[in-house]
Scaffold this active site. Structure first.
Site, short mmCIF file in Angstrom:
data_model
loop_
_atom_site.label_atom_id
_atom_site.label_comp_id
_atom_site.label_asym_id
_atom_site.label_seq_id
_atom_site.Cartn_x
_atom_site.Cartn_y
_atom_site.Cartn_z
N ARG A 73 -52.26 -2.11 10.00
CA ARG A 73 -52.35 -1.78 8.88
C ARG A 73 -52.85 -3.69 7.66
NH1 ARG A 73 -48.27 2.29 8.70
NH2 ARG A 73 -47.71 1.22 9.98
N GLU B 202 -38.48 -1.29 19.43
CA GLU B 202 -37.54 -0.76 19.66
C GLU B 202 -37.90 0.29 20.86
OE1 GLU B 202 -39.67 0.32 15.86
OE2 GLU B 202 -39.21 -1.57 16.54
#
Length: 180
Positions: A67, A104
């Site tokens: 993005r 994560e």
């Protein structure tokens, strides 16, 4: 003018609770991209910040996969600069430089073409959102391998509760909008 532009951008950010997993409040930038006035305002605000902070010292804007590619080229054009791409591994032809980093939920790798920059060139990194800071930090490390100077990292949205800007160390960071 800047306040009304910022308000226009902020009004286009949507929130989706429990996406992509329960407990996450997803900030969706799609409406900003859909609305030409809001998108133009976001680019103008980021460009004005960079002009004030760095004047004509920036050589390139580096857009982060994926993005950051939506904002990087438009921001570069607004500033009269070129845009370079930092991609996920395996997406660029020719000789590349790569860096691994921890997410994560696992590991990831970013790469840049070896000849994208000359040593000492000054770069601003752009992405749509700063969360934990892992991807942006990895991009800074990657640019450091090419001996580029990262002047600043910028994003449209920052999730402050995740403290991503702390991972950037001494590299300045700017975001248009901040959410917990």
């Amino acid at each position: 003018m800047a306040d009304s532009e910022l308000q226009l951008v902020a009004q286009r950010i949507r929130s989706f609770p429990d996406f992509p997993v329960p407990g996450v409040l997803f900030r969706d930038i799609s409406p900003v991209l859909k609305d030409p006035d809001s998108f133009r305002a976001s680019i103008s605000l980021l460009a004005n910040h960079l002009k004030k902070a760095h004047g004509g010292r920036i050589d390139y804007i580096a857009g982060l996969d994926s993005r950051g590619f939506l904002f990087g080229p438009s921001l570069a054009q607004e500033l009269g600069l070129g845009c370079i791409l930092i991609r996920k591994r395996g997406k660029l032809p020719g000789p590349t430089v790569c860096v691994s980093y921890t997410l994560e939920y696992g590991k990831a790798e970013l790469e840049i073409q070896r000849d994208a920059l000359e040593p000492g060139q000054k770069v601003v990194v752009v992405d749509d959102l700063l969360a934990t800071g892992g991807t942006m930090r990895a991009a800074c490390e990657l640019l450091g391998q090419l001996q580029a100077q990262v002047l600043e990292c910028v994003s449209l949205v920052e999730l402050t509760s995740l403290k991503g800007r702390e991972k950037l160390g001494p590299v300045p960071f700017f975001s248009l909008l901040q959410y917990e």
